[in-house]
Design an enzyme around this catalytic site. Structure first.
Site, PDB file in Angstrom:
ATOM      1  N   HIS A   1       3.271  -8.449   0.432  1.00  0.00           N
ATOM      2  CA  HIS A   1       3.374  -7.902   1.792  1.00  0.00           C
ATOM      3  C   HIS A   1       4.361  -6.736   1.779  1.00  0.00           C
ATOM      4  CE1 HIS A   1       3.127  -7.791   6.106  1.00  0.00           C
ATOM      5  NE2 HIS A   1       4.448  -7.666   6.135  1.00  0.00           N
TER       6      HIS A   1
ATOM      7  N   GLY B   1      -7.534  -1.336  -3.776  1.00  0.00           N
ATOM      8  CA  GLY B   1      -7.406  -2.195  -4.948  1.00  0.00           C
ATOM      9  C   GLY B   1      -6.455  -1.693  -6.020  1.00  0.00           C
TER      10      GLY B   1
HETATM   11  C1  GAR Z   1      -0.574  -2.886  -0.315  1.00  0.00           C
HETATM   12  O1  GAR Z   1       0.463  -2.047   0.108  1.00  0.00           O
HETATM   13  C2  GAR Z   1      -0.286  -4.316   0.073  1.00  0.00           C
HETATM   14  O2  GAR Z   1       1.070  -4.639   0.012  1.00  0.00           O
HETATM   15  C3  GAR Z   1      -0.775  -4.330   1.496  1.00  0.00           C
HETATM   16  O3  GAR Z   1      -1.951  -3.571   1.482  1.00  0.00           O
HETATM   17  C4  GAR Z   1      -1.864  -2.583   0.443  1.00  0.00           C
HETATM   18  C5  GAR Z   1      -3.081  -2.696  -0.422  1.00  0.00           C
HETATM   19  O4  GAR Z   1      -3.126  -1.662  -1.357  1.00  0.00           O
HETATM   20  N1  GAR Z   1      -1.004  -5.652   1.964  1.00  0.00           N
HETATM   21  C6  GAR Z   1      -0.875  -6.024   3.226  1.00  0.00           C
HETATM   22  O5  GAR Z   1      -0.560  -5.255   4.119  1.00  0.00           O
HETATM   23  C7  GAR Z   1      -1.169  -7.478   3.489  1.00  0.00           C
HETATM   24  N2  GAR Z   1      -0.753  -7.848   4.807  1.00  0.00           N
HETATM   25  P1  GAR Z   1      -4.094  -1.763  -2.614  1.00  0.00           P
HETATM   26  O6  GAR Z   1      -5.486  -2.084  -2.067  1.00  0.00           O
HETATM   27  O7  GAR Z   1      -4.029  -0.407  -3.226  1.00  0.00           O
HETATM   28  O8  GAR Z   1      -3.586  -2.848  -3.520  1.00  0.00           O
END
Ligand code: GAR
Length: 221
Positions: free
Chosen positions: A114, A17
């Site tokens: 993404h 998050g």
């Molecule tokens: C982020 O890097 C986001 O871009 C990616 O997951 C991570 C979440 O980090 N999203 C995807 O891969 C969606 N396909 P966070 O929980 O620290 O925000």
């Protein structure tokens, strides 16, 4: 959404998050005229749920494993969001593929981030795939969500260099810093009524955006 009144955000997460936190911070700094109405996770163990609760935000867990189909899960998500004031839905590391059951009711007010330079590397393991391909740069894209996986019209894209000594972890650490900048910026454009999903694609101030979104640069407003 009434002009002047803070907009309601629903943030969907599956993990740590940090993007969600960037939104919480942007709201409290006043960078976004919004408040986070609810944070929803499909994963009961998501660390972000705890962070949101600590910030005094309503949290909900809808465990996808409790549903027989993606559609049933998506219906439960829609029912959940219906309980809150939601002007914009932010997918922030939400690792479930959504069906039209969810996408259709929120069409045009549903953004995703993404971690690749779309249209390159939709799906998973984006950083490793960029490294394996020998790409000189990698990055991240904010886009409107349509039923095509990671295929909706891009809004903003930030690039970072790939260094010779990089592994997937070090590259991800460089990219995530850009994520925290460009995602709230794209949301601000939306909440100001400047960013729209139209039949012809994503538009900003009425101008059709390039196929890979606007290249982010410092000072972009
Ligand atoms: C982020 O890097 C986001 O871009 C990616 O997951 C991570 C979440 O980090 N999203 C995807 O891969 C969606 N396909 P966070 O929980 O620290 O925000």
């Amino acid at each position: 959404m009434t002009a002047g009144e803070p907009a309601g955000l629903a943030i969907l997460i599956s993990g740590r998050g940090s993007n969600m936190q960037a939104f919480i911070d942007a709201c409290s700094r006043g960078d976004l005229n919004a408040r986070v109405s609810v944070v929803v996770s499909n994963n009961p163990g998501a660390a972000g749920l705890e962070r949101a609760a600590q910030a005094g935000i309503a949290t909900r867990c809808i465990d996808h494993r409790d549903y027989a189909s993606r559609e049933d899960f998506d219906r439960a998500l829609v029912d959940c969001l219906d309980e809150y004031p939601v002007d914009l839905v932010i997918l922030a590391g939400f690792m479930r593929i959504l069906t039209p059951v969810f996408i259709q009711p929120f069409s045009g007010r549903l953004l995703n981030i993404h971690p690749s330079l779309l249209p390159k590397y939709p799906g998973l393991n984006t950083h490793q795939r960029a490294l394996d391909a020998g790409d000189p740069e990698a990055g991240v894209t904010v886009h409107f969500v349509t039923p095509e996986l990671d295929g909706g019209p891009p809004v903003l894209q930030a690039k970072v260099p790939v260094l010779a000594e990089d592994n997937a972890e070090s590259l991800a650490a460089r990219v995530i810093l850009e994520e925290h900048v460009i995602y709230p910026l794209a949301a601000r454009w939306y909440l100001e009524g400047r960013l729209k999903l139209e039949q012809r694609g994503a538009t900003l101030d009425g101008e059709l955006l390039p196929a890979t979104g606007i290249p982010y640069r410092e000072g972009l407003d």
